[in-house]
Design a protein around this motif. Structure first.
Motif, PDB file in Angstrom:
ATOM      1  N   SER A 209       0.886  -1.196   0.104  1.00 34.03           N
ATOM      2  CA  SER A 209      -0.074  -0.115  -0.028  1.00 34.03           C
ATOM      3  C   SER A 209       0.831   1.335  -0.010  1.00 34.03           C
ATOM      4  CB  SER A 209      -0.952   0.114   1.152  1.00 34.03           C
ATOM      5  OG  SER A 209      -0.184   0.309   2.446  1.00 34.03           O
ATOM      6  N   GLY A 210       2.069   0.945   0.185  1.00 29.21           N
ATOM      7  CA  GLY A 210       2.966   2.456   0.141  1.00 29.21           C
ATOM      8  C   GLY A 210       2.988   3.019   1.448  1.00 29.21           C
ATOM      9  N   GLU A 211       2.538   2.422   2.401  1.00 29.73           N
ATOM     10  CA  GLU A 211       2.328   3.560   3.762  1.00 29.73           C
ATOM     11  C   GLU A 211       3.827   3.368   4.160  1.00 29.73           C
ATOM     12  OE1 GLU A 211      -0.366   4.847   5.174  1.00 29.73           O
ATOM     13  OE2 GLU A 211      -1.777   3.773   4.128  1.00 29.73           O
ATOM     14  N   VAL A 212       4.794   2.359   4.322  1.00 28.27           N
ATOM     15  CA  VAL A 212       6.077   2.125   4.815  1.00 28.27           C
ATOM     16  C   VAL A 212       6.974   1.869   3.403  1.00 28.27           C
ATOM     17  CG1 VAL A 212       5.444   1.509   6.878  1.00 28.27           C
ATOM     18  CG2 VAL A 212       5.967  -0.108   4.843  1.00 28.27           C
ATOM     19  N   LYS A 213       8.329   2.433   3.849  1.00 27.62           N
ATOM     20  CA  LYS A 213       9.557   2.058   2.790  1.00 27.62           C
ATOM     21  C   LYS A 213      10.165   1.109   3.444  1.00 27.62           C
ATOM     22  CE  LYS A 213      10.675   6.530   2.474  1.00 27.62           C
ATOM     23  NZ  LYS A 213      11.261   7.681   1.829  1.00 27.62           N
ATOM     24  N   PRO A 214      10.227  -0.498   2.877  1.00 28.67           N
ATOM     25  CA  PRO A 214      11.183  -1.267   3.571  1.00 28.67           C
ATOM     26  C   PRO A 214      12.797  -0.873   3.174  1.00 28.67           C
ATOM     27  CG  PRO A 214      10.113  -2.179   1.677  1.00 28.67           C
ATOM     28  CD  PRO A 214       9.535  -0.529   1.767  1.00 28.67           C
ATOM     29  N   LEU A 215      13.681  -1.066   4.013  1.00 32.47           N
ATOM     30  CA  LEU A 215      15.085  -0.391   3.897  1.00 32.47           C
ATOM     31  C   LEU A 215      15.694  -1.827   3.894  1.00 32.47           C
ATOM     32  CD1 LEU A 215      15.636   2.785   5.957  1.00 32.47           C
ATOM     33  CD2 LEU A 215      14.710   2.414   3.588  1.00 32.47           C
ATOM     34  N   ALA A 216      15.493  -2.790   4.728  1.00 30.75           N
ATOM     35  CA  ALA A 216      16.339  -4.048   4.811  1.00 30.75           C
ATOM     36  C   ALA A 216      15.755  -5.165   5.451  1.00 30.75           C
ATOM     37  CB  ALA A 216      17.732  -3.616   5.379  1.00 30.75           C
ATOM     38  N   VAL A 217      16.200  -6.442   4.846  1.00 34.25           N
ATOM     39  CA  VAL A 217      15.688  -7.419   5.931  1.00 34.25           C
ATOM     40  C   VAL A 217      16.881  -7.585   7.022  1.00 34.25           C
ATOM     41  CG1 VAL A 217      15.244  -9.929   5.883  1.00 34.25           C
ATOM     42  CG2 VAL A 217      14.922  -8.549   3.851  1.00 34.25           C
ATOM     43  N   PHE A 218      16.289  -7.886   8.079  1.00 33.11           N
ATOM     44  CA  PHE A 218      17.174  -7.901   9.329  1.00 33.11           C
ATOM     45  C   PHE A 218      17.901  -9.165   9.361  1.00 33.11           C
ATOM     46  CE2 PHE A 218      18.833  -7.345  13.813  1.00 33.11           C
ATOM     47  CZ  PHE A 218      19.573  -6.219  13.536  1.00 33.11           C
ATOM     48  N   ALA A 219      18.608  -9.769   8.592  1.00 33.83           N
ATOM     49  CA  ALA A 219      19.055 -10.909   8.440  1.00 33.83           C
ATOM     50  C   ALA A 219      20.301 -11.001   7.488  1.00 33.83           C
ATOM     51  CB  ALA A 219      18.072 -12.138   7.901  1.00 33.83           C
ATOM     52  N   SER A 220      21.150 -12.334   7.322  1.00 29.55           N
ATOM     53  CA  SER A 220      22.030 -12.209   6.391  1.00 29.55           C
ATOM     54  C   SER A 220      21.543 -12.673   4.976  1.00 29.55           C
ATOM     55  CB  SER A 220      23.197 -13.342   7.028  1.00 29.55           C
ATOM     56  OG  SER A 220      22.483 -14.393   7.376  1.00 29.55           O
TER      57      SER A 220
ATOM     58  N   VAL C 328      -9.200 -14.790  14.383  1.00 28.63           N
ATOM     59  CA  VAL C 328     -10.026 -15.266  13.564  1.00 28.63           C
ATOM     60  C   VAL C 328      -9.394 -15.235  12.236  1.00 28.63           C
ATOM     61  CG1 VAL C 328     -12.084 -15.547  12.758  1.00 28.63           C
ATOM     62  CG2 VAL C 328     -11.694 -15.234  15.170  1.00 28.63           C
ATOM     63  N   PHE C 329      -9.117 -13.761  11.794  1.00 25.95           N
ATOM     64  CA  PHE C 329      -8.583 -13.573  10.370  1.00 25.95           C
ATOM     65  C   PHE C 329      -7.285 -14.195  10.314  1.00 25.95           C
ATOM     66  CE2 PHE C 329     -11.242  -9.860   8.699  1.00 25.95           C
ATOM     67  CZ  PHE C 329     -12.160  -9.890   9.674  1.00 25.95           C
ATOM     68  N   TYR C 330      -6.321 -14.135  11.118  1.00 27.74           N
ATOM     69  CA  TYR C 330      -5.206 -14.742  10.574  1.00 27.74           C
ATOM     70  C   TYR C 330      -5.191 -15.950  10.390  1.00 27.74           C
ATOM     71  CZ  TYR C 330      -2.625 -10.360  11.697  1.00 27.74           C
ATOM     72  OH  TYR C 330      -2.374  -9.036  11.740  1.00 27.74           O
ATOM     73  N   VAL C 331      -5.976 -16.831  11.435  1.00 26.92           N
ATOM     74  CA  VAL C 331      -6.339 -18.213  11.368  1.00 26.92           C
ATOM     75  C   VAL C 331      -6.702 -18.672   9.970  1.00 26.92           C
ATOM     76  CG1 VAL C 331      -7.559 -20.006  12.314  1.00 26.92           C
ATOM     77  CG2 VAL C 331      -6.064 -18.788  13.795  1.00 26.92           C
ATOM     78  N   HIS C 332      -7.549 -17.865   9.480  1.00 28.03           N
ATOM     79  CA  HIS C 332      -8.322 -18.235   8.260  1.00 28.03           C
ATOM     80  C   HIS C 332      -7.359 -17.503   6.955  1.00 28.03           C
ATOM     81  CE1 HIS C 332     -11.802 -19.183  10.520  1.00 28.03           C
ATOM     82  NE2 HIS C 332     -11.950 -20.102   9.552  1.00 28.03           N
ATOM     83  N   GLY C 333      -6.301 -17.237   7.301  1.00 29.83           N
ATOM     84  CA  GLY C 333      -5.250 -16.734   6.085  1.00 29.83           C
ATOM     85  C   GLY C 333      -5.570 -15.338   5.647  1.00 29.83           C
ATOM     86  N   LEU C 334      -6.347 -14.549   6.434  1.00 33.10           N
ATOM     87  CA  LEU C 334      -6.780 -12.941   5.683  1.00 33.10           C
ATOM     88  C   LEU C 334      -5.692 -12.277   6.467  1.00 33.10           C
ATOM     89  CD1 LEU C 334     -10.659 -13.090   6.151  1.00 33.10           C
ATOM     90  CD2 LEU C 334      -9.235 -13.145   4.092  1.00 33.10           C
ATOM     91  N   LYS C 335      -5.637 -11.162   6.045  1.00 31.03           N
ATOM     92  CA  LYS C 335      -4.353 -10.149   6.365  1.00 31.03           C
ATOM     93  C   LYS C 335      -5.262  -8.784   6.474  1.00 31.03           C
ATOM     94  CE  LYS C 335      -0.572 -12.305   7.008  1.00 31.03           C
ATOM     95  NZ  LYS C 335       0.598 -12.264   6.118  1.00 31.03           N
ATOM     96  N   PRO C 336      -5.796  -8.329   7.665  1.00 31.44           N
ATOM     97  CA  PRO C 336      -6.176  -7.111   7.782  1.00 31.44           C
ATOM     98  C   PRO C 336      -4.912  -5.986   7.252  1.00 31.44           C
ATOM     99  CG  PRO C 336      -6.834  -8.486   9.636  1.00 31.44           C
ATOM    100  CD  PRO C 336      -6.023  -9.232   8.717  1.00 31.44           C
ATOM    101  N   GLY C 337      -5.441  -4.872   6.960  1.00 31.81           N
ATOM    102  CA  GLY C 337      -4.436  -3.810   6.731  1.00 31.81           C
ATOM    103  C   GLY C 337      -4.785  -2.986   5.881  1.00 31.81           C
ATOM    104  N   PRO C 338      -4.069  -1.765   5.104  1.00 35.21           N
ATOM    105  CA  PRO C 338      -4.662  -0.942   4.502  1.00 35.21           C
ATOM    106  C   PRO C 338      -5.135  -1.277   3.218  1.00 35.21           C
ATOM    107  CG  PRO C 338      -2.200  -1.013   4.601  1.00 35.21           C
ATOM    108  CD  PRO C 338      -2.597  -1.966   5.447  1.00 35.21           C
ATOM    109  N   MET C 339      -4.723  -2.712   2.781  1.00 31.73           N
ATOM    110  CA  MET C 339      -5.386  -3.027   1.507  1.00 31.73           C
ATOM    111  C   MET C 339      -6.638  -4.063   1.696  1.00 31.73           C
ATOM    112  SD  MET C 339      -3.024  -1.681  -0.616  1.00 31.73           S
ATOM    113  CE  MET C 339      -2.985  -2.519  -2.079  1.00 31.73           C
TER     114      MET C 339
END
Lengths: 334, 167, 493
Positions: A209-220, C328-339
């Motif tokens: 959705s573009g609300e955040v900008k990912p900068l890095a994965v915190f892993a190797s 309930v959402f997560y368990v059913h694989g739904l992802k609440p969020g801006p989209m």
């Protein structure tokens, strides 16, 4: 007559041994989730419970006993008899209870049935942030030590630990503690905090959705699901030795001292569950680290948790976050 | 005058809360000085200290009210304190029965609903019966049916339908 | 519209109704909470289709929030913290023999509040969630403080006593591991206290067990309500308060959309507003004014729609129940969020549809059940009280599955009894207990942010929402101080 007596005796003995070996489980099992409903631990725990129910042929009642970084629920399991009828799905705070002074429990008090998953962490900034790459962010931190703010999910938790790793390499950030990883993320989206490091499972669709900008994965390593986001070690190669472990670790365990045959039965059932399509699909969807496939033998599992404890506990102690020295509990310096 | 002060509720309570606030303040300051984090803005004891000060201020206001109203006569409503104590005793006994006594689980299935007989059921039935007797219920029919119905309803509802681990 | 209706089926409607009936029971029985019931449903509905699971859960949620008012009105024990305000006028009304009237009002206005909140969810989810994100840690702190400042004034004739009750609640809320640093506070070395004190044992003790002790103390065992009024009420007469209801619903939706504040705050704010706006109710507030029920029930039910907004658009639960619905959402694989609303439109429609059907179920069940259940008030006290005591015990036990909480419930019951005897209201204590952790952590978070900012004062107060809340809080406190009260009265005279 004597014959009959012997037959009867044999029969009784047979019955007796049959009773003693009565297949585990012969009554409903309880699974304690030491966090509130709705969190990462809860979601994975419930999914595991539902699948495990089918394998064990007994119903599993999932009970959330949240509070005190998960120590209340863990303590409850530890106080129950070691018979395999009270299961525990715990998070990584189990490794740091003692040095953080929360309670006297550690991984040693439990028998690990299997590690479950690790939740990868990603460094993100808000969409209006002046920082577009990890290099820019790190440069800003160097320039204004202690002024760039980082939101994290709570003391001693995975987000906090990640901030401590930054500290080890001389990046001094102002850490602001929030109630959950999600609340920390909202602080960044709302523009109150500069950056944060959410678990990928809670990050959800904020990247799309573009609300955040990912900068890095915190892993190797980069993530399969997000090949465009660089790994932290690409910018800070010397962080390698801190990043070979996941910082959010979910573990399925029972109280130490549970009979071997019960542990074996649970391990078998869990192995089937973890290989099932439903579980695999669920893990894939959440882009989680598959530590349940990485560490399978007893030695590997023990080695993993020992190493994890030593890295994290010492880091927290050195940063002045943990009040108790890991040495008190015989945890060696990594 | 002294007599009056002692019987003035506002003054009694004011002193009590002032002491409570003082104790909390002391606790907050003491604990903060002992903790290894010396930064007040991040101290776990910042909030306790603020609330202690607030409580102290409120207690002083209560004392002022008490002094102003010292001449007014406060008629204490009479009541049956003894009954309250007896009922408290009964509930305590009930609590202890639930906490201490371990009975085996006896279960029977009727129409796919499991009826269980264990500590909770026995203790609850007895508690209801005794308390109702004490409160003056005399009808035998009521004394038997109400505890029985309540116990069965709760037992089925919690153990079977809600899957709560009752004692 | 067409795709909204595509989720509709007979099974769907039946599941919502089934959930609604369950919600009615769970909400009305003190100690059984809606969050417990939804947590249980997560396990039961695991293997179901997502829409079926949502149907059932929404039924429980919508009707469960309403039915907290039933026990609040009939036995003075709110089913959940958000029904605390309903006791203020509902119980006095019931004691006058007008339990039916109180329940009728509660039903109608719960329905209006729920529908209002859900319409807001359907039409304004985006803007409201953008507003919610603007709230800074300091704002959450001030909102909670504002709530406590008003609750002190609406529940007691003596403002100081109301605030003392709130302060005591704050102290209780501090017990346990501190939310930011994790050090144990005020645990007195008792390990069970590390997890803090849950709301349920406190609520059940302060209201339920304290009520039992009070009645026993007063000794009016066989006293029954004088006359069971069954007056016919014309709908037109009842709907007279629609303006107040809409205003309360608006407040409820907005407060509900702010994570952490939720139902109780909304209900108290609306009650305070009702008291401020309506100068001459037919019956004074606190003695059975229907306006009190209207404000409380409209706003706490409007919170449902409000709380779903941040849950769906930000994946942040507005209260304990939405936290569980989230799983309930997560368990059913739904992802609440801006989209979510765009990407999982069919699930969003299922939620809306289920909630609206549940509103209908609320109306039907409420109107069906009210005349029958209002007879509870005529059950002799010496039969009712033992049953209530057992319910208190079971409820306190069930919230965390430990007997320790039952012990806590007794302690709170005794404290609540003593507080009542001396004229200290219990409601501020409950609200403070619910809000304490939020206040503590947000205050320190605000301080931490200010400490590294270039200008600490601007960081703390230099935002429009903050300034507004600060002014509101100061005004409420000042208007309750006798000196200023006299000043304003003189001006008017």
């Amino acid at each position: 007559m004597k014959k009959l007596g012997i037959v009867l005796l044999a029969l009784v003995l047979c019955l007796g041994s049959a009773l003693a070996l009565a297949e585990y489980p012969d009554r409903p099992v309880t699974m304690i989730i030491p966090y509130a409903a709705g969190g990462t631990t809860d979601v994975y725990g419930r999914t595991l419970a539902a699948l495990l129910e089918e394998q064990l042929g007994q119903s599993i009642t999932v009970v959330n006993q949240g509070g005190a970084s998960g120590s209340i629920g863990s303590q409850y399991v530890y106080d129950q008899p070691a018979d395999g009828y009270t299961l525990l799905v715990c998070a990584e705070t189990m490794g740091t209870y003692r040095t953080m002074g929360v309670c006297d429990l550690g991984y040693d008090n439990f028998t690990v049935i299997s590690p479950l998953v690790g939740d990868p962490k990603i460094i993100v900034v808000g969409k209006d942030s002046p920082y577009n790459t990890l290099e820019e962010l790190l440069a800003a931190i160097k320039e204004k030590p202690g002024k760039v703010t980082m939101a994290h999910s709570g003391p001693g938790g995975s987000g906090h630990n990640q901030g401590l790793v930054l500290g080890v390499f001389g990046y001094d950030v102002a850490m602001i503690s929030f109630d959950s990883g999600n609340a920390a993320l909202l602080g960044v989206i709302g523009g109150q905090v500069d950056f944060t490091n959410p678990n990928i499972s809670t990050l959800g669709s904020y990247i799309e959705s573009g609300e955040v900008k990912p900068l890095a994965v915190f892993a190797s390593e980069r993530l399969e699901a997000y090949p465009d986001i660089p790994a932290f070690t690409e910018v800070v190669p010397e962080a390698e030795k801190y990043l070979d472990i996941p910082y959010t670790v979910l573990t399925f365990c029972v109280k130490a001292g549970t009979p071997d045959d019960v542990v074996a039965a649970l391990k078998d059932a869990t192995k089937t569950v973890l290989a099932s399509d439903t579980w695999q699909e669920f893990v894939r969807k959440n882009a989680a680290n598959r530590i349940f496939e990485q560490y399978t033998t007893d030695e590997e599992i023990k080695g993993f948790y020992d190493h994890w404890q030593s890295v994290v506990c010492w880091m927290q102690y050195d940063a002045g976050v943990a009040p108790v020295s890991p040495e008190t509990y015989g945890i060696e310096r990594p | 005058m002294k007599q009056k002060c002692l019987h003035n509720h506002s003054l009694q309570e004011g002193v009590l809360f002032l002491l409570l606030g003082g104790a909390l303040l002391r606790y907050g300051l003491d604990s903060h000085s002992k903790s290894f984090n010396k930064d007040w803005t991040q101290s776990a004891y910042l909030f306790p200290v603020i609330v202690a000060l607030l409580l102290g201020a409120l207690a002083v206001m209560l004392l002022v009210q008490g002094v102003r109203a010292a001449d007014e006569k406060q008629a204490a409503r009479g009541g049956e304190a003894r009954r309250v104590l007896v009922v408290l005793g009964m509930t305590l006994a009930y609590y202890l029965a639930l906490a201490v006594i371990r009975m085996p689980y006896l279960a029977a299935t009727v129409f796919s609903l499991t009826l269980t007989l264990s500590t909770f059921e026995v203790a609850t039935f007895a508690f209801l019966l005794v308390l109702m007797l004490y409160l003056g219920v005399r009808s035998r029919k009521v004394l038997l049916t109400v505890p029985l119905a309540t116990t069965v309803f709760l037992s089925v509802m919690f153990r079977t339908l809600l899957r709560v681990l009752l004692p | 519209m067409a795709d909204i209706l595509s989720v509709l089926s007979v099974k769907f409607v039946l599941l919502v109704f089934l959930g609604s009936v369950a919600g009615l029971f769970v909400g009305a029985i003190p100690g059984l909470s809606v969050s417990m019931a939804t947590a249980l449903l997560v396990s039961i509905t695991y293997t179901w289709q997502t829409n079926d699971a949502l149907a059932m859960v929404m039924g429980v949620y919508v009707v469960g929030v309403f039915s907290g008012a039933v026990s609040a009105i009939l036995i003075n024990i709110p089913g959940a913290p958000s029904s605390v305000v309903t006791t203020l006028d509902g119980y006095p009304l019931a004691r006058k023999g007008q339990a039916y009237k109180a329940l009728y009002y509660a039903t109608i206005y719960s329905f209006i509040g729920s529908v209002f909140g859900l319409v807001a969810l359907a039409l304004l989810a985006g803007p409201v969630s953008r507003l919610a994100i603007k709230f800074r840690p300091m704002d959450y702190f001030l909102l909670a403080l504002f709530g406590l400042a008003t609750v002190g004034s609406v529940t007691s004739k003596n403002y100081v006593k109301g605030l003392i009750s709130a302060a005591l609640g704050l102290i209780v809320s501090m017990i346990g591991l501190d939310p930011l640093v994790g050090t144990p506070r005020l645990t007195l070395g008792i390990s069970q206290l590390r997890g803090g004190i849950s709301t349920v044992p406190a609520l059940v003790g302060l209201f339920g067990f304290a009520e039992v002790l009070s009645v026993i103390f007063d000794g009016h065992m066989s006293q029954t309500v004088e006359s069971m009024g069954h007056e016919r009420m014309s709908l037109r007469e009842v709907l007279r308060h629609w303006k107040l209801s809409l205003y309360s619903s608006l407040l409820g939706t907005l407060v509900g959309a702010l994570p952490g504040a939720g139902g109780p705050v909304a209900a108290f704010l609306s009650y305070n507003e009702a008291k401020r706006l309506i100068k001459k109710p037919e019956v004074p507030f606190g003695e059975g004014a229907v306006e009190g029920i209207v404000a409380s029930e409209s706003s706490n039910n409007a919170c449902i729609g409000g709380a779903l907004i941040p849950m769906l658009t930000l994946a942040v639960p507005g209260d304990a129940v939405t936290a569980i619905i989230l799983s309930v959402f997560y368990v059913h694989g739904l992802k609440p969020g801006p989209m979510f609303i765009r990407e999982s439109a069919s699930s969003f429609h299922a939620i809306l549809l289920a909630s609206f059907i549940a509103c209908g179920a609320l109306l039907v069940l409420g109107l069906l059940v009210a005349p029958r259940i209002s007879k509870v008030i005529s059950v002799p006290k010496n039969i009712l009280l033992p049953i209530v005591t057992v319910l208190c015990v079971v409820g306190a036990f069930a919230c965390n599955n430990r007997l320790f909480d039952v012990g806590l419930m007794f302690v709170f019951g005794l404290v609540g009894f003593l507080m009542r005897r001396r004229g200290y209201p219990a409601a501020p204590m409950v609200l403070a207990l619910v809000l304490g952790k939020t206040m503590d952590s947000n205050f320190r978070r605000a301080m931490a942010l200010a400490a590294v900012a270039d200008n600490p004062l601007v960081s703390l107060f230099g935002h429009p929402i903050t300034a507004f809340l600060l002014v509101c809080t100061v005004l409420v406190v000042l208007s309750n101080i006798p000196f200023f009260k006299r000043l304003t009265h003189r001006k008017k005279a």
